[in-house]
Write an enzyme that holds these catalytic residues in place. Structure first.
Site, PDB file in Angstrom:
ATOM      1  N   ARG A  24       7.783   2.021   9.787  1.00  0.00           N
ATOM      2  CA  ARG A  24       8.924   2.715   9.155  1.00  0.00           C
ATOM      3  C   ARG A  24       8.513   3.942   8.355  1.00  0.00           C
ATOM      4  O   ARG A  24       7.335   4.144   8.064  1.00  0.00           O
ATOM      5  CB  ARG A  24       9.643   1.750   8.202  1.00  0.00           C
ATOM      6  CG  ARG A  24       8.706   1.276   7.097  1.00  0.00           C
ATOM      7  CD  ARG A  24       9.286   0.129   6.305  1.00  0.00           C
ATOM      8  NE  ARG A  24       8.350  -0.270   5.266  1.00  0.00           N
ATOM      9  CZ  ARG A  24       8.659  -0.425   3.982  1.00  0.00           C
ATOM     10  NH1 ARG A  24       9.889  -0.231   3.577  1.00  0.00           N
ATOM     11  NH2 ARG A  24       7.759  -0.793   3.111  1.00  0.00           N
ATOM     12  N   THR A 140      -2.533   4.027  -0.813  1.00  0.00           N
ATOM     13  CA  THR A 140      -2.172   4.005   0.603  1.00  0.00           C
ATOM     14  C   THR A 140      -2.190   5.406   1.194  1.00  0.00           C
ATOM     15  O   THR A 140      -1.658   6.345   0.607  1.00  0.00           O
ATOM     16  CB  THR A 140      -0.762   3.404   0.770  1.00  0.00           C
ATOM     17  OG1 THR A 140      -0.788   2.078   0.247  1.00  0.00           O
ATOM     18  CG2 THR A 140      -0.340   3.371   2.229  1.00  0.00           C
ATOM     19  N   LYS A 165      -6.468   2.717   1.289  1.00  0.00           N
ATOM     20  CA  LYS A 165      -5.924   1.777   2.275  1.00  0.00           C
ATOM     21  C   LYS A 165      -5.249   2.617   3.337  1.00  0.00           C
ATOM     22  O   LYS A 165      -4.183   3.206   3.109  1.00  0.00           O
ATOM     23  CB  LYS A 165      -4.930   0.840   1.604  1.00  0.00           C
ATOM     24  CG  LYS A 165      -4.259  -0.064   2.604  1.00  0.00           C
ATOM     25  CD  LYS A 165      -3.852  -1.356   1.954  1.00  0.00           C
ATOM     26  CE  LYS A 165      -2.621  -1.926   2.599  1.00  0.00           C
ATOM     27  NZ  LYS A 165      -2.280  -3.223   2.059  1.00  0.00           N
ATOM     28  N   LYS A 167      -3.360   3.420   6.682  1.00  0.00           N
ATOM     29  CA  LYS A 167      -2.414   2.825   7.624  1.00  0.00           C
ATOM     30  C   LYS A 167      -2.721   3.332   9.020  1.00  0.00           C
ATOM     31  O   LYS A 167      -2.809   4.555   9.233  1.00  0.00           O
ATOM     32  CB  LYS A 167      -0.984   3.222   7.237  1.00  0.00           C
ATOM     33  CG  LYS A 167      -0.548   2.679   5.884  1.00  0.00           C
ATOM     34  CD  LYS A 167      -0.299   1.197   5.946  1.00  0.00           C
ATOM     35  CE  LYS A 167       0.395   0.681   4.692  1.00  0.00           C
ATOM     36  NZ  LYS A 167       0.589  -0.762   4.721  1.00  0.00           N
ATOM     37  N   ASP A 248      -1.633 -10.490   6.300  1.00  0.00           N
ATOM     38  CA  ASP A 248      -0.532 -10.029   5.445  1.00  0.00           C
ATOM     39  C   ASP A 248       0.799 -10.581   5.971  1.00  0.00           C
ATOM     40  O   ASP A 248       1.269 -11.616   5.507  1.00  0.00           O
ATOM     41  CB  ASP A 248      -0.527  -8.494   5.371  1.00  0.00           C
ATOM     42  CG  ASP A 248       0.577  -7.952   4.470  1.00  0.00           C
ATOM     43  OD1 ASP A 248       1.248  -8.764   3.807  1.00  0.00           O
ATOM     44  OD2 ASP A 248       0.773  -6.719   4.426  1.00  0.00           O
ATOM     45  N   LYS A 272       1.983 -11.217  -1.527  1.00  0.00           N
ATOM     46  CA  LYS A 272       2.993 -10.295  -2.070  1.00  0.00           C
ATOM     47  C   LYS A 272       4.164 -11.131  -2.573  1.00  0.00           C
ATOM     48  O   LYS A 272       4.630 -12.031  -1.867  1.00  0.00           O
ATOM     49  CB  LYS A 272       3.491  -9.334  -0.984  1.00  0.00           C
ATOM     50  CG  LYS A 272       2.443  -8.344  -0.518  1.00  0.00           C
ATOM     51  CD  LYS A 272       2.983  -7.471   0.607  1.00  0.00           C
ATOM     52  CE  LYS A 272       1.904  -6.495   1.063  1.00  0.00           C
ATOM     53  NZ  LYS A 272       2.253  -5.874   2.365  1.00  0.00           N
ATOM     54  N   ASP A 325      -3.693  -4.032  -4.358  1.00  0.00           N
ATOM     55  CA  ASP A 325      -3.029  -2.954  -3.609  1.00  0.00           C
ATOM     56  C   ASP A 325      -1.689  -2.758  -4.290  1.00  0.00           C
ATOM     57  O   ASP A 325      -0.667  -3.203  -3.797  1.00  0.00           O
ATOM     58  CB  ASP A 325      -2.896  -3.391  -2.139  1.00  0.00           C
ATOM     59  CG  ASP A 325      -2.093  -2.392  -1.318  1.00  0.00           C
ATOM     60  OD1 ASP A 325      -2.107  -1.196  -1.670  1.00  0.00           O
ATOM     61  OD2 ASP A 325      -1.451  -2.815  -0.336  1.00  0.00           O
ATOM     62  N   ASP A 327      -0.121   0.163  -5.563  1.00  0.00           N
ATOM     63  CA  ASP A 327       0.015   1.610  -5.749  1.00  0.00           C
ATOM     64  C   ASP A 327       1.459   2.082  -5.798  1.00  0.00           C
ATOM     65  O   ASP A 327       1.705   3.283  -5.847  1.00  0.00           O
ATOM     66  CB  ASP A 327      -0.767   2.364  -4.660  1.00  0.00           C
ATOM     67  CG  ASP A 327      -0.301   2.001  -3.256  1.00  0.00           C
ATOM     68  OD1 ASP A 327       0.596   1.146  -3.138  1.00  0.00           O
ATOM     69  OD2 ASP A 327      -0.829   2.575  -2.290  1.00  0.00           O
TER      70      ASP A 327
HETATM   71 MG    MG Z   1      -0.115  -4.786   4.895  1.00  0.00          MG
END
Ligand code: MG
Length: 370
Positions: A24, A140, A165, A167, A248, A272, A325, A327
């Site tokens: 996305r 990220t 990190k 992507k 994840d 998360k 993570d 951020d």
């Molecule tokens: Mg992830």
């Protein structure tokens, strides 16, 4: 102390740059805020982002779950029966983990305030180690053309971030080139984590990760190489590469974490709050991880400071959490809140104020009447 009222509001914070993953593109943080108040006027805040492509939770579904199920189930309950309140909230509706997380965070904020403790000190009571008071988060790097990703990585390093990190997940061979160019640009001292966001098949994942290993790109870990539903694929990838694999999207519930750990389907777990349904279940995952000597990351969706700070308190409290993570606030163009942890580049400093520490949330709240 009785829970007197629950209110809903929204915040809308523009991002510094659009956030792009294999799934996305997002331009602003538009999250729901839950405010819970006890009879003595004390308030707690929670937050939930509508991340439909990951959790299935939309703005409308989160609001409906809070209004129709969560609020009626806990209004009037005694906050001091904390476990009972959390249990009832968790059981009042299946799934809907973002709505539950928002309520769970607000309840934890409120309960820690009632105990006169910063949330991380309250949560650390479940851990044998001393809590941390400072965390280092990664930043990220969105998936884009390689040149742009190299520029974004260099800018992050200039801002003081030492962990990136990155992507990927949009074309296996291109992904190796992306990481090779970023590594060449930032040098060997910067830690690179790679997040494929379910973007590869298991064969593509093994091929891509091995190519990164052969090129000695020093990738610290690879996050969620295959679909979150593809348990066998995840286990296959983990068994076929040397690089540690971080689960994840494959881990939402406590049961998911148990299965991943038992079957060694991944090496590490990304917790998360929006997947677990809040701090209570996240604590249970930490307990299991600690028993099995599995290290965890605390991550976030595109969240602002309320929810990210709840994650920061948990990360500080638990010794199995060795990676942050968190951020979200660094990606926001403004900080509309008062109080709470301090986000200074890669550094997150935990506050000694009670609760999460956030004292002002600039949303127009509407009380839920049941
Ligand atoms: Mg992830």
């Amino acid at each position: 102390m009785k829970i007197k009222s629950i209110s809903l509001g929204y915040i809308d914070i523009p991002l510094v740059t659009p956030f792009k993953t294999a799934l996305r593109t997002v331009n602003s943080v538009n999250d729901l805020i839950v405010k819970i108040e006890t009879e003595d006027g004390m308030v707690g805040y929670g937050e939930a982002p509508p991340t439909a492509v990951i959790t299935g939770d939309t703005r409308e579904s989160i609001e409906a779950a809070v209004r129709g199920y969560i609020a009626p189930s806990i209004l009037g309950m005694d906050l001091d029966d904390f476990e009972a309140v959390l249990e009832k909230m968790d059981k009042c509706i299946a799934k809907n983990t973002s709505a539950k997380a928002a309520a769970d965070i607000a309840l934890h904020d409120l309960y820690a305030k009632r105990k006169g403790l910063p949330l991380f000190r309250l949560l650390a009571r479940k851990d044998p180690a001393q809590p941390k008071t400072k965390l280092e988060t990664d930043l990220t790097i969105s998936v884009n053309e390689t040149d742009e990703m190299v520029r974004d990585s260099l800018r992050a390093v200039e801002q003081g971030f030492r962990i990136l990190k990155v992507k990927v997940g949009k074309g296996g061979s291109k992904d190796v080139e992306r990481i090779r160019e970023i590594r060449r640009a930032v040098g060997s001292k910067i830690t690179i984590r790679v997040d494929a966001n379910q973007g590869w098949t298991k064969e593509e994942a093994v091929r891509t990760i091995r190519a990164m290993e052969d090129a000695a790109l020093q990738v610290e870990l690879v996050e969620q190489p295959v679909s979150g539903h593809d348990f066998k694929g995840l286990k296959y990838v983990t068994s076929q590469v040397d690089t540690p694999i971080l689960a994840d999207e494959a881990v939402f519930s406590v049961e998911d974490a148990e299965r991943i750990i038992e079957e060694r389907a991944a090496d590490l777990i990304n917790i998360k709050l929006m997947k677990t349904g809040g701090i209570r279940n996240a604590q249970k995952i930490c307990d299991i991880a600690q028993e099995n000597d599995i290290k965890c990351m605390i991550g976030c969706m595109l969240e602002s400071k309320v929810a990210v700070s709840a994650g920061a308190h948990l990360a500080a409290a638990r010794s199995c959490v060795t990676m942050a993570d968190l951020d979200g606030p660094s990606l926001c163009s403004i900080d509309p809140y008062q109080g709470g942890p301090v986000y200074h580049g890669p550094e997150i400093l935990l506050p000694e104020e009670s609760g999460i520490g956030i004292t002002k949330v600039p949303a127009a709240f509407e009380k839920i009447s049941c």
